[in-house]
Design a protein around this motif. Structure first.
Motif: not given
Length: 124
Positions: A14-16, A62-63, A81-87
Motif C-alpha cells: 500500500a502506498g506504492g 475512488s481513484v 499510472q496508479m499511485d498511492d495504491l490501496k488494498p
C-alpha cells in the motif's frame, strides 16, 4: 482482428505505484473510447478510467487524484499510472476499447473489445 494485451500487474505494498500498459493490435485509438476496468473476486467489473473523444478523461471517484489514464497513439498503447495504491485497488485490471462509440459511459456494454486482464494485488 482486434487484440489487446495488458501488462504491468504485480503485487505491491500500500502506498506504492504501478503502471499498467495495454498494447493494441488491429486497432487504432484515434477518438474512439478507451478505458480501464477492474474486477475483484465476487464483485462486478467496474470502470476505473476512460478517455472519450480521444482527449477527455474521466475517473471513478475512488481513484481520482491517484490514477492517470493516458495513451500513445503512435504506439497504440494505453496506460494506467496508479499511485498511492490501496488494498481496495486489488483486482484484475482490463483494458477495453470501442470502435463504434466516441463518448462512452463507465459501462461494460459500451466497449466491444477486451484484453485478458492483468492482476494487481495491494497488501497493507
Amino acid at each position: 482482428q482486434v487484440r489487446l494485451v495488458e501488462s504491468g500487474g504485480n503485487s505491491v505494498q500500500a502506498g506504492g505505484s504501478l503502471r499498467l500498459s495495454c498494447e493494441a493490435s488491429g486497432y487504432r485509438f484515434y477518438y474512439w473510447c478507451v478505458a480501464w476496468f477492474r474486477q475483484a473476486p465476487g464483485r462486478e467489473r467496474e470502470g476505473v478510467a476512460r478517455i472519450n473523444d480521444g482527449v477527455r478523461e474521466y475517473y471513478a471517484d475512488s481513484v481520482k487524484g491517484r490514477f492517470t489514464i493516458s495513451k500513445d497513439d503512435s504506439k497504440n498503447v494505453l496506460y494506467l499510472q496508479m499511485d498511492d495504491l490501496k488494498p481496495e485497488d486489488s483486482g484484475t485490471y482490463f483494458c477495453a476499447v470501442s470502435r463504434t462509440e466516441v463518448a462512452c459511459r463507465a459501462n461494460v456494454d459500451d466497449f466491444e473489445f477486451w484484453g485478458q486482464g492483468t492482476q494487481v494485488d495491494v497488501f497493507p
